[in-house]
Write a protein that holds these residues in place. Structure first.
Motif, PDB file in Angstrom:
ATOM      1  N   PRO A   1      97.245  32.421 121.829  1.00 35.68           N
ATOM      2  CA  PRO A   1      98.692  32.408 122.088  1.00 35.68           C
ATOM      3  C   PRO A   1      99.259  33.830 122.290  1.00 35.68           C
ATOM      4  O   PRO A   1      98.634  34.705 121.627  1.00 35.68           O
ATOM      5  N   VAL A   2     100.284  33.799 122.999  1.00 33.47           N
ATOM      6  CA  VAL A   2     100.761  35.455 123.165  1.00 33.47           C
ATOM      7  C   VAL A   2     102.137  35.441 122.690  1.00 33.47           C
ATOM      8  O   VAL A   2     103.001  34.542 123.332  1.00 33.47           O
TER       9      VAL A   2
ATOM     10  N   SER B   1      95.841  24.594 125.494  1.00 35.30           N
ATOM     11  CA  SER B   1      95.305  24.085 126.623  1.00 35.30           C
ATOM     12  C   SER B   1      95.948  23.074 127.233  1.00 35.30           C
ATOM     13  O   SER B   1      96.263  22.899 128.264  1.00 35.30           O
ATOM     14  N   THR B   2      96.234  21.914 126.236  1.00 30.20           N
ATOM     15  CA  THR B   2      96.985  20.966 126.471  1.00 30.20           C
ATOM     16  C   THR B   2      98.420  21.033 126.802  1.00 30.20           C
ATOM     17  O   THR B   2      98.759  20.643 128.080  1.00 30.20           O
ATOM     18  N   LEU B   3      99.101  22.077 126.223  1.00 33.42           N
ATOM     19  CA  LEU B   3     100.255  21.964 126.285  1.00 33.42           C
ATOM     20  C   LEU B   3     100.655  22.856 127.678  1.00 33.42           C
ATOM     21  O   LEU B   3     101.676  22.717 128.318  1.00 33.42           O
ATOM     22  N   ARG B   4      99.679  23.783 127.912  1.00 33.72           N
ATOM     23  CA  ARG B   4      99.922  24.909 129.279  1.00 33.72           C
ATOM     24  C   ARG B   4      99.181  23.949 130.408  1.00 33.72           C
ATOM     25  O   ARG B   4      99.207  24.695 131.603  1.00 33.72           O
TER      26      ARG B   4
ATOM     27  N   LEU C   1      99.413  25.605 134.350  1.00 24.27           N
ATOM     28  CA  LEU C   1      98.410  26.286 134.873  1.00 24.27           C
ATOM     29  C   LEU C   1      98.171  25.520 136.213  1.00 24.27           C
ATOM     30  O   LEU C   1      97.602  26.125 137.110  1.00 24.27           O
ATOM     31  N   ALA C   2      98.272  24.232 136.277  1.00 25.00           N
ATOM     32  CA  ALA C   2      97.834  23.576 137.496  1.00 25.00           C
ATOM     33  C   ALA C   2      98.606  23.731 138.528  1.00 25.00           C
ATOM     34  O   ALA C   2      98.375  23.517 139.600  1.00 25.00           O
ATOM     35  N   GLY C   3      99.994  23.950 138.370  1.00 25.58           N
ATOM     36  CA  GLY C   3     100.907  24.509 139.438  1.00 25.58           C
ATOM     37  C   GLY C   3     100.987  25.895 139.814  1.00 25.58           C
ATOM     38  O   GLY C   3     101.785  26.087 140.640  1.00 25.58           O
ATOM     39  N   LEU C   4     100.085  26.690 139.213  1.00 26.71           N
ATOM     40  CA  LEU C   4     100.430  28.375 139.332  1.00 26.71           C
ATOM     41  C   LEU C   4      99.994  28.575 140.568  1.00 26.71           C
ATOM     42  O   LEU C   4     100.818  29.489 141.180  1.00 26.71           O
ATOM     43  N   ASP C   5      98.813  28.307 141.270  1.00 29.81           N
ATOM     44  CA  ASP C   5      98.411  28.739 142.305  1.00 29.81           C
ATOM     45  C   ASP C   5      99.635  28.431 143.663  1.00 29.81           C
ATOM     46  O   ASP C   5      99.780  29.249 144.355  1.00 29.81           O
ATOM     47  N   ALA C   6      99.921  27.058 143.417  1.00 34.36           N
ATOM     48  CA  ALA C   6     100.954  26.914 144.516  1.00 34.36           C
ATOM     49  C   ALA C   6     102.295  27.638 144.412  1.00 34.36           C
ATOM     50  O   ALA C   6     102.873  27.935 145.490  1.00 34.36           O
ATOM     51  N   ALA C   7     102.711  27.877 143.134  1.00 36.05           N
ATOM     52  CA  ALA C   7     104.036  28.457 143.118  1.00 36.05           C
ATOM     53  C   ALA C   7     103.896  30.007 143.336  1.00 36.05           C
ATOM     54  O   ALA C   7     104.833  30.385 144.015  1.00 36.05           O
ATOM     55  N   LEU C   8     102.892  30.529 143.115  1.00 36.08           N
ATOM     56  CA  LEU C   8     102.759  31.934 143.168  1.00 36.08           C
ATOM     57  C   LEU C   8     102.362  32.302 144.834  1.00 36.08           C
ATOM     58  O   LEU C   8     102.964  33.198 145.345  1.00 36.08           O
ATOM     59  N   GLN C   9     101.948  31.244 145.504  1.00 37.67           N
ATOM     60  CA  GLN C   9     101.668  31.285 146.956  1.00 37.67           C
ATOM     61  C   GLN C   9     102.995  31.250 147.682  1.00 37.67           C
ATOM     62  O   GLN C   9     103.369  31.994 148.837  1.00 37.67           O
ATOM     63  N   ARG C  10     103.692  30.179 147.126  1.00 35.41           N
ATOM     64  CA  ARG C  10     105.062  30.023 147.812  1.00 35.41           C
ATOM     65  C   ARG C  10     105.740  31.180 147.430  1.00 35.41           C
ATOM     66  O   ARG C  10     106.652  31.892 148.242  1.00 35.41           O
ATOM     67  N   GLU C  11     105.792  31.955 146.148  1.00 34.13           N
ATOM     68  CA  GLU C  11     106.704  33.060 145.864  1.00 34.13           C
ATOM     69  C   GLU C  11     106.045  34.127 146.760  1.00 34.13           C
ATOM     70  O   GLU C  11     107.120  35.080 147.286  1.00 34.13           O
ATOM     71  N   VAL C  12     104.797  34.554 146.904  1.00 35.03           N
ATOM     72  CA  VAL C  12     104.325  35.572 147.768  1.00 35.03           C
ATOM     73  C   VAL C  12     104.929  35.505 149.067  1.00 35.03           C
ATOM     74  O   VAL C  12     105.336  36.349 149.727  1.00 35.03           O
ATOM     75  N   ASP C  13     104.895  34.277 149.795  1.00 32.10           N
ATOM     76  CA  ASP C  13     105.273  33.984 151.181  1.00 32.10           C
ATOM     77  C   ASP C  13     106.708  34.320 151.151  1.00 32.10           C
ATOM     78  O   ASP C  13     107.033  34.985 152.326  1.00 32.10           O
TER      79      ASP C  13
END
Length: 252
Positions: A91-92, A204-207, A211-223
């Protein structure tokens, strides 16, 4: 630019100092992630993420020119480094003073918890710059404050001060001005008192969905950020921000 890691009784402090406004770049984000990885490998149970100076983080430095010269490549590199912070396994708690703006808001929202004072200012200023939101705020801000509050923050570039941030769930504890870090440590120590293997498993369960949606969201944001960076509105918004003026947008 300096990132310092100190460990005290199962709680780590990761602090960076890049005056005057603690802008980030890939090097800084990688250094934060490196410090976090070292802390978790050393058996730390919770991290306090903090910065020195007046403001927590005022986004990437658009005046530096790298983002504007190669927006897609530069933003992709930033978010690859940012993903490493999301990937930390403990946790952070972010201690947020002054302003957390744009990508600085994204960095604060990568943490599990946020502590701020009534004077702290959170702002998703992307639309005021003429660009799409970034640093995974597409996922984190709606997840934290709900879709309606998130939409208002993102559409209007609305600033949220500490008391309102507590009311909508953007922060978890309201500290006295200047004592954000102390309150963040108090929260981190509460977490560190729990069984560490259990906390990692629960986290790990709560996040997992995030984390599963992170790559797709970041790619959309970058584009979208790279596309909109080429518009006249983005040029006007960024110039107005650097000059501390009100932007005049024309929709082109």
């Amino acid at each position: 630019m300096t990132v310092n890691l100190t460990i005290d009784d199962h709680v780590a402090l990761i602090e960076w100092n890049r005056p005057p406004a603690n802008h980030f770049d890939r090097e800084l984000l990688d250094s934060i992630a490196d410090a976090g990885k070292h802390a978790q490998d050393a058996g730390v149970r919770a991290i306090v993420l903090a910065s020195a100076g007046k403001h927590f983080c005022a986004d990437v430095d658009f005046a530096a020119g790298q983002i504007r010269a190669d927006p897609h490549g530069a933003i992709s590199a930033l978010y690859e480094a940012g993903k490493r912070i999301f990937a930390l396994e403990i946790p952070v708690v972010a201690a947020v003073q002054g302003a957390a703006v744009g990508g600085g808001l994204g960095l604060a929202c990568a943490a599990d918890f946020r502590v701020a004072s009534a004077q702290t200012r959170f702002q998703a200023n992307f639309a005021r710059l003429g660009i799409h939101q970034g640093f995974a705020t597409s996922l984190t801000v709606p997840r934290i404050v709900g879709p309606q509050h998130a939409a208002y923050m993102l559409y209007a570039g609305h600033s949220v001060r500490g008391t309102q941030a507590l009311r909508i769930g953007l922060i978890d504890r309201l500290a006295d001005d200047g004592h954000e870090r102390e309150e963040a440590f108090a929260l981190a120590r509460e977490i560190a008192a729990s069984a560490p293997l259990a906390v990692r498993s629960i986290r790990s369960t709560l996040r997992a969905e995030l984390l599963a949606g992170l790559d797709a969201a970041l790619q959309r944001e970058v584009d979208e950020q790279a596309r909109l960076m080429q518009t006249a509105d983005a040029a006007a918004g960024i110039e107005a921000s650097l000059a501390r003026e009100t932007p005049m947008f024309e929709g082109r």
